[in-house]
Design a protein around this motif. Structure first.
Motif, PDB file in Angstrom:
ATOM      1  N   SER A 153      10.885  -3.226   0.317  1.00  0.00           N
ATOM      2  CA  SER A 153      10.705  -4.804   0.440  1.00  0.00           C
ATOM      3  C   SER A 153       9.329  -5.172   1.178  1.00  0.00           C
ATOM      4  O   SER A 153       8.952  -4.520   2.060  1.00  0.00           O
ATOM      5  N   GLU A 154       9.083  -6.331   0.817  1.00  0.00           N
ATOM      6  CA  GLU A 154       7.693  -6.863   1.278  1.00  0.00           C
ATOM      7  C   GLU A 154       7.766  -6.957   2.835  1.00  0.00           C
ATOM      8  O   GLU A 154       6.716  -6.813   3.346  1.00  0.00           O
ATOM      9  N   ASP A 155       8.849  -7.267   3.400  1.00  0.00           N
ATOM     10  CA  ASP A 155       8.949  -7.453   4.867  1.00  0.00           C
ATOM     11  C   ASP A 155       8.670  -6.037   5.604  1.00  0.00           C
ATOM     12  O   ASP A 155       8.720  -5.954   6.654  1.00  0.00           O
ATOM     13  N   GLN A 156       8.754  -4.991   4.775  1.00  0.00           N
ATOM     14  CA  GLN A 156       8.842  -3.611   5.575  1.00  0.00           C
ATOM     15  C   GLN A 156       7.292  -3.045   5.109  1.00  0.00           C
ATOM     16  O   GLN A 156       7.170  -1.705   5.374  1.00  0.00           O
ATOM     17  N   GLN A 157       6.604  -3.585   4.205  1.00  0.00           N
ATOM     18  CA  GLN A 157       5.177  -3.277   3.879  1.00  0.00           C
ATOM     19  C   GLN A 157       4.235  -3.749   4.923  1.00  0.00           C
ATOM     20  O   GLN A 157       4.557  -4.534   5.746  1.00  0.00           O
ATOM     21  N   HIS A 158       3.268  -2.799   4.984  1.00  0.00           N
ATOM     22  CA  HIS A 158       2.221  -3.135   6.090  1.00  0.00           C
ATOM     23  C   HIS A 158       0.866  -2.882   5.277  1.00  0.00           C
ATOM     24  O   HIS A 158       0.462  -1.990   4.539  1.00  0.00           O
ATOM     25  N   ASP A 159      -0.151  -4.073   5.500  1.00  0.00           N
ATOM     26  CA  ASP A 159      -1.401  -3.946   4.985  1.00  0.00           C
ATOM     27  C   ASP A 159      -2.370  -3.792   5.924  1.00  0.00           C
ATOM     28  O   ASP A 159      -2.497  -4.111   6.984  1.00  0.00           O
ATOM     29  N   GLN A 160      -3.609  -3.053   5.569  1.00  0.00           N
ATOM     30  CA  GLN A 160      -4.515  -3.018   6.446  1.00  0.00           C
ATOM     31  C   GLN A 160      -5.991  -2.826   5.442  1.00  0.00           C
ATOM     32  O   GLN A 160      -5.879  -2.521   4.526  1.00  0.00           O
ATOM     33  N   PHE A 161      -7.060  -3.427   6.192  1.00  0.00           N
ATOM     34  CA  PHE A 161      -8.403  -3.443   5.194  1.00  0.00           C
ATOM     35  C   PHE A 161      -9.178  -2.630   6.041  1.00  0.00           C
ATOM     36  O   PHE A 161      -9.388  -2.393   7.116  1.00  0.00           O
ATOM     37  N   PHE A 162      -9.906  -1.756   5.094  1.00  0.00           N
ATOM     38  CA  PHE A 162     -11.172  -1.019   5.557  1.00  0.00           C
ATOM     39  C   PHE A 162     -12.334  -1.543   4.978  1.00  0.00           C
ATOM     40  O   PHE A 162     -12.375  -1.949   3.660  1.00  0.00           O
TER      41      PHE A 162
ATOM     42  N   MET B  21       1.062 -16.880   3.408  1.00  0.00           N
ATOM     43  CA  MET B  21       1.126 -15.203   3.235  1.00  0.00           C
ATOM     44  C   MET B  21       0.215 -14.849   4.042  1.00  0.00           C
ATOM     45  O   MET B  21      -0.781 -15.155   4.188  1.00  0.00           O
ATOM     46  N   LYS B  22       0.395 -13.763   4.804  1.00  0.00           N
ATOM     47  CA  LYS B  22      -0.298 -13.179   5.839  1.00  0.00           C
ATOM     48  C   LYS B  22      -1.862 -12.533   5.084  1.00  0.00           C
ATOM     49  O   LYS B  22      -2.670 -12.582   5.615  1.00  0.00           O
ATOM     50  N   LEU B  23      -1.583 -11.899   4.000  1.00  0.00           N
ATOM     51  CA  LEU B  23      -2.717 -11.481   3.300  1.00  0.00           C
ATOM     52  C   LEU B  23      -3.717 -12.447   2.821  1.00  0.00           C
ATOM     53  O   LEU B  23      -4.838 -12.219   3.070  1.00  0.00           O
ATOM     54  N   LYS B  24      -3.205 -13.655   2.504  1.00  0.00           N
ATOM     55  CA  LYS B  24      -4.388 -14.773   2.155  1.00  0.00           C
ATOM     56  C   LYS B  24      -4.962 -15.080   3.505  1.00  0.00           C
ATOM     57  O   LYS B  24      -6.275 -15.261   3.184  1.00  0.00           O
ATOM     58  N   LYS B  25      -4.260 -14.998   4.479  1.00  0.00           N
ATOM     59  CA  LYS B  25      -5.323 -15.462   5.691  1.00  0.00           C
ATOM     60  C   LYS B  25      -6.399 -14.530   6.130  1.00  0.00           C
ATOM     61  O   LYS B  25      -7.392 -14.906   6.415  1.00  0.00           O
ATOM     62  N   ILE B  26      -5.885 -13.332   5.926  1.00  0.00           N
ATOM     63  CA  ILE B  26      -6.735 -12.269   6.318  1.00  0.00           C
ATOM     64  C   ILE B  26      -8.220 -12.105   5.335  1.00  0.00           C
ATOM     65  O   ILE B  26      -9.241 -12.394   5.855  1.00  0.00           O
TER      66      ILE B  26
ATOM     67  N   LEU C 154     -11.350  -2.186   1.050  1.00  0.00           N
ATOM     68  CA  LEU C 154     -10.357  -1.273   0.643  1.00  0.00           C
ATOM     69  C   LEU C 154      -9.039  -1.945   1.149  1.00  0.00           C
ATOM     70  O   LEU C 154      -9.053  -2.159   2.494  1.00  0.00           O
ATOM     71  N   HIS C 155      -8.099  -2.190   0.435  1.00  0.00           N
ATOM     72  CA  HIS C 155      -6.789  -2.704   0.934  1.00  0.00           C
ATOM     73  C   HIS C 155      -5.783  -1.846   0.839  1.00  0.00           C
ATOM     74  O   HIS C 155      -5.564  -1.282  -0.256  1.00  0.00           O
ATOM     75  N   ILE C 156      -5.130  -1.439   1.942  1.00  0.00           N
ATOM     76  CA  ILE C 156      -4.099  -0.460   1.675  1.00  0.00           C
ATOM     77  C   ILE C 156      -2.698  -1.193   2.279  1.00  0.00           C
ATOM     78  O   ILE C 156      -2.520  -1.695   3.112  1.00  0.00           O
ATOM     79  N   THR C 157      -1.674  -0.640   1.441  1.00  0.00           N
ATOM     80  CA  THR C 157      -0.618  -1.183   1.496  1.00  0.00           C
ATOM     81  C   THR C 157       0.569  -0.036   1.528  1.00  0.00           C
ATOM     82  O   THR C 157       0.439   0.857   0.913  1.00  0.00           O
ATOM     83  N   VAL C 158       1.204   0.150   2.771  1.00  0.00           N
ATOM     84  CA  VAL C 158       2.147   1.275   2.888  1.00  0.00           C
ATOM     85  C   VAL C 158       3.452   0.870   2.699  1.00  0.00           C
ATOM     86  O   VAL C 158       3.721  -0.351   2.866  1.00  0.00           O
ATOM     87  N   ASN C 159       4.179   1.672   2.411  1.00  0.00           N
ATOM     88  CA  ASN C 159       5.732   1.536   2.056  1.00  0.00           C
ATOM     89  C   ASN C 159       5.667   0.698   0.635  1.00  0.00           C
ATOM     90  O   ASN C 159       6.671  -0.560   0.906  1.00  0.00           O
ATOM     91  N   ILE C 160       5.097   0.948  -0.322  1.00  0.00           N
ATOM     92  CA  ILE C 160       5.027   0.065  -1.512  1.00  0.00           C
ATOM     93  C   ILE C 160       6.140   0.250  -2.266  1.00  0.00           C
ATOM     94  O   ILE C 160       6.700  -0.482  -3.223  1.00  0.00           O
TER      95      ILE C 160
END
Length: 91
Positions: A53-62, A1-6, A44-50
């Motif tokens: 589906s998971e493949d359409q969501q985007h994560d970013q950290f601040f 999972m991408k989030l775990k790697k980050i 801060l972890h932000i997920t857009v398009n909650i």
């Protein structure tokens, strides 16, 4: 999972810094450096398009200082902030 790697990458960067040097991050609220010995540096972890589906969501950290984050919360939301309980446990 991408989030775990980050998260793993961020955590390894923090662990490599053992003195009060800048972690290489700036607080997204005050723009000051976040130092290795700052009390409770946070991300801060932000997920857009909650609603999608998971493949359409985007994560970013601040990154931020916990006090800066708390000071930006609306008064009606501050009652949900539980970090004081965590601080009491570890202080």
């Amino acid at each position: 999972m991408k989030l775990k790697k980050i998260i793993k990458r961020i955590w390894s960067m923090i662990q490599e810094t053992i003195n009060n040097e800048s972690l290489g991050f700036s607080c997204c609220f005050c723009s000051q450096s976040i130092m290795a010995l700052d009390k409770y540096p946070a991300d801060l972890h932000i997920t857009v398009n909650i609603d999608k589906s998971e493949d359409q969501q985007h994560d970013q950290f601040f990154f931020c200082h916990t006090d800066c984050f708390k000071n930006k919360l609306h008064n009606n939301i501050k009652s949900y902030f539980t970090l004081e309980q965590i601080e009491d446990k570890y202080d």
